[in-house]
Write a protein that holds these residues in place. Sequence first.
Motif, mmCIF file in Angstrom:
data_model
loop_
_atom_site.group_PDB
_atom_site.id
_atom_site.type_symbol
_atom_site.label_atom_id
_atom_site.label_comp_id
_atom_site.label_asym_id
_atom_site.label_seq_id
_atom_site.Cartn_x
_atom_site.Cartn_y
_atom_site.Cartn_z
ATOM 1 N N GLU A 78 16.054 -20.013 -12.908
ATOM 2 C CA GLU A 78 15.667 -20.583 -14.169
ATOM 3 C C GLU A 78 15.664 -22.248 -13.953
ATOM 4 O OE1 GLU A 78 17.168 -20.721 -17.881
ATOM 5 O OE2 GLU A 78 17.681 -18.380 -17.633
ATOM 6 N N ARG A 79 16.259 -22.265 -12.206
ATOM 7 C CA ARG A 79 16.476 -23.568 -11.938
ATOM 8 C C ARG A 79 14.807 -24.220 -11.459
ATOM 9 N NH1 ARG A 79 21.311 -23.787 -7.483
ATOM 10 N NH2 ARG A 79 19.856 -21.879 -7.232
ATOM 11 N N LEU A 80 13.796 -22.986 -10.590
ATOM 12 C CA LEU A 80 12.218 -22.997 -10.529
ATOM 13 C C LEU A 80 12.171 -23.697 -11.658
ATOM 14 C CD1 LEU A 80 12.739 -19.775 -8.502
ATOM 15 C CD2 LEU A 80 13.074 -22.688 -7.690
ATOM 16 N N GLU A 81 12.341 -23.217 -12.556
ATOM 17 C CA GLU A 81 11.130 -23.345 -13.786
ATOM 18 C C GLU A 81 11.644 -24.791 -14.423
ATOM 19 O OE1 GLU A 81 12.034 -20.355 -17.129
ATOM 20 O OE2 GLU A 81 10.731 -18.696 -15.203
ATOM 21 N N ASP A 82 13.068 -24.933 -14.380
ATOM 22 C CA ASP A 82 13.417 -26.581 -14.239
ATOM 23 C C ASP A 82 12.728 -27.258 -13.438
ATOM 24 O OD1 ASP A 82 14.794 -25.496 -17.009
ATOM 25 O OD2 ASP A 82 16.985 -25.080 -15.660
ATOM 26 N N ALA A 83 12.754 -26.801 -11.803
ATOM 27 C CA ALA A 83 12.412 -28.609 -11.098
ATOM 28 C C ALA A 83 11.031 -28.264 -11.544
ATOM 29 C CB ALA A 83 12.922 -27.314 -9.775
ATOM 30 N N ALA A 84 10.294 -27.613 -12.023
ATOM 31 C CA ALA A 84 8.713 -27.655 -11.950
ATOM 32 C C ALA A 84 8.526 -28.701 -13.336
ATOM 33 C CB ALA A 84 8.343 -26.089 -12.382
ATOM 34 N N ALA A 85 9.444 -28.184 -14.378
ATOM 35 C CA ALA A 85 8.945 -28.953 -15.599
ATOM 36 C C ALA A 85 9.227 -30.035 -15.202
ATOM 37 C CB ALA A 85 9.321 -28.675 -16.188
ATOM 38 N N SER A 86 10.566 -30.671 -14.786
ATOM 39 C CA SER A 86 11.239 -31.925 -14.337
ATOM 40 C C SER A 86 10.007 -32.548 -13.220
ATOM 41 C CB SER A 86 12.269 -31.539 -13.829
ATOM 42 O OG SER A 86 12.051 -31.480 -11.950
ATOM 43 N N MET A 87 9.338 -32.288 -12.826
ATOM 44 C CA MET A 87 7.895 -32.874 -12.163
ATOM 45 C C MET A 87 6.341 -32.870 -12.850
ATOM 46 S SD MET A 87 8.769 -30.568 -8.706
ATOM 47 C CE MET A 87 7.340 -32.300 -7.257
ATOM 48 N N GLY A 88 6.403 -32.380 -13.721
ATOM 49 C CA GLY A 88 5.407 -32.690 -14.628
ATOM 50 C C GLY A 88 4.523 -31.877 -14.783
ATOM 51 N N ALA A 89 5.382 -30.219 -14.757
ATOM 52 C CA ALA A 89 4.285 -29.136 -15.338
ATOM 53 C C ALA A 89 4.303 -28.493 -16.358
ATOM 54 C CB ALA A 89 4.827 -28.252 -14.474
ATOM 55 N N GLY A 90 2.609 -28.444 -17.127
ATOM 56 C CA GLY A 90 3.554 -27.650 -18.140
ATOM 57 C C GLY A 90 3.941 -26.107 -17.872
ATOM 58 N N ARG A 91 3.616 -25.630 -19.487
ATOM 59 C CA ARG A 91 4.265 -24.832 -20.200
ATOM 60 C C ARG A 91 3.282 -22.564 -18.921
ATOM 61 N NH1 ARG A 91 7.207 -23.216 -25.839
ATOM 62 N NH2 ARG A 91 9.588 -24.977 -25.387
ATOM 63 N N MET A 92 2.108 -23.220 -18.623
ATOM 64 C CA MET A 92 1.080 -22.176 -18.658
ATOM 65 C C MET A 92 1.350 -22.751 -17.454
ATOM 66 S SD MET A 92 -0.229 -20.817 -21.069
ATOM 67 C CE MET A 92 -1.219 -20.346 -19.886
ATOM 68 N N THR A 93 1.514 -23.703 -17.091
ATOM 69 C CA THR A 93 1.400 -24.014 -14.627
ATOM 70 C C THR A 93 2.500 -23.235 -14.517
ATOM 71 O OG1 THR A 93 -0.034 -26.142 -15.344
ATOM 72 C CG2 THR A 93 1.604 -25.602 -12.720
ATOM 73 N N ILE A 94 3.618 -23.662 -15.269
ATOM 74 C CA ILE A 94 5.101 -22.853 -14.659
ATOM 75 C C ILE A 94 4.882 -21.429 -14.487
ATOM 76 C CG2 ILE A 94 6.875 -22.512 -15.409
ATOM 77 C CD1 ILE A 94 7.419 -24.934 -16.350
ATOM 78 N N ALA A 95 4.881 -20.979 -15.548
ATOM 79 C CA ALA A 95 3.646 -19.441 -15.692
ATOM 80 C C ALA A 95 3.490 -19.237 -15.285
ATOM 81 C CB ALA A 95 3.899 -18.412 -16.861
ATOM 82 N N ARG A 96 2.053 -19.887 -14.845
ATOM 83 C CA ARG A 96 1.076 -19.470 -14.138
ATOM 84 C C ARG A 96 1.348 -19.818 -12.567
ATOM 85 N NH1 ARG A 96 -3.333 -22.026 -11.121
ATOM 86 N NH2 ARG A 96 -2.776 -23.417 -12.707
ATOM 87 N N ARG A 97 2.592 -20.851 -12.205
ATOM 88 C CA ARG A 97 2.800 -21.056 -10.238
ATOM 89 C C ARG A 97 4.052 -20.038 -9.619
ATOM 90 N NH1 ARG A 97 -0.567 -24.981 -8.569
ATOM 91 N NH2 ARG A 97 0.500 -24.136 -6.886
ATOM 92 N N ILE A 98 5.231 -20.294 -10.624
ATOM 93 C CA ILE A 98 6.172 -19.742 -10.906
ATOM 94 C C ILE A 98 7.109 -18.728 -11.625
ATOM 95 C CG2 ILE A 98 8.899 -20.344 -10.918
ATOM 96 C CD1 ILE A 98 6.961 -22.804 -9.499
ATOM 97 N N THR A 99 6.732 -18.211 -12.941
ATOM 98 C CA THR A 99 6.960 -16.859 -13.288
ATOM 99 C C THR A 99 6.517 -16.391 -12.830
ATOM 100 O OG1 THR A 99 8.203 -18.610 -15.283
ATOM 101 C CG2 THR A 99 8.034 -16.345 -15.473
ATOM 102 N N PHE A 100 5.034 -15.489 -12.868
ATOM 103 C CA PHE A 100 4.948 -14.551 -13.082
ATOM 104 C C PHE A 100 4.271 -14.364 -11.083
ATOM 105 C CE2 PHE A 100 1.370 -15.733 -16.228
ATOM 106 C CZ PHE A 100 2.363 -14.663 -18.004
ATOM 107 N N PRO A 101 4.292 -15.150 -10.382
ATOM 108 C CA PRO A 101 4.434 -14.385 -9.226
ATOM 109 C C PRO A 101 5.990 -14.500 -8.468
ATOM 110 C CG PRO A 101 2.862 -16.370 -8.906
ATOM 111 C CD PRO A 101 3.922 -16.549 -10.525
ATOM 112 N N LEU A 102 6.830 -14.712 -9.449
ATOM 113 C CA LEU A 102 8.337 -14.072 -8.618
ATOM 114 C C LEU A 102 8.602 -12.711 -9.863
ATOM 115 C CD1 LEU A 102 10.387 -17.206 -8.527
ATOM 116 C CD2 LEU A 102 9.729 -16.581 -6.894
ATOM 117 N N ALA A 103 7.558 -12.946 -10.709
ATOM 118 C CA ALA A 103 7.981 -11.711 -11.682
ATOM 119 C C ALA A 103 7.351 -10.116 -11.074
ATOM 120 C CB ALA A 103 8.181 -11.364 -13.197
#
Length: 201
Positions: A78-103
């Motif tokens: 979850e540190r990857l998602e937290d890092a993206a959120a700390s840099m201003g990424a929205g939930r949809m961007t985190i899901a599209r760029r981080i969560t979905f590719p890793l999942a």
Amino acid sequence: MTAATALTRSELPLRSAVYALILGPLVIPQIVTALGLFLLFEPAAMLGSPIAIALGHTVPASPIAVLILIATLRGIDERLEDAAASMGAGRMTIARRITFPLAAPGMIAAAVFSFITSFDEFYISQFLSSVDTVTLPVQVYNSLTFDIDPSVTAVSAILIAFAILALGLVALVRWLGSGRQDSLLSVENTAGVATHGGDAV
């Protein structure tokens, strides 16, 4: 994917009840589920329709997919998602760029095992099929019961080979996915070291 995300990434009310509801088809005997689906679709005159069979097959396949995706999401740092959120990424961007590719490996594994479960389902197909709509397990059962057909042996060999190839594909995808997450974590750790070093200076 949405159910697995809600069970792992949010404070869902009555989570235990929702979890039990999703996993219910794994506990209920298949013949009871098939009879319930028959009583549901028979008044609507949907017996034998591909839509009824497809909807019926999602009942035993969905819990398997949800379990695999829950395990996949819990394995994502979850540190990857937290890092993206700390840099201003929205939930949809985190899901599209981080969560979905890793999942993606877990999603492919869930799709493969769901397909295998649906492909081998007999009771639901038997209750929901008709003379014009017969699935492969029902056809194999009819061939073994009413006729001696050597093609059943060939079908069994093909199914075994397909299962082996599917497991090999799942193992390959999971190996590629773990390497992707390790590379992202190494980038994050390197960035953290650089930031701390800059603060020290």
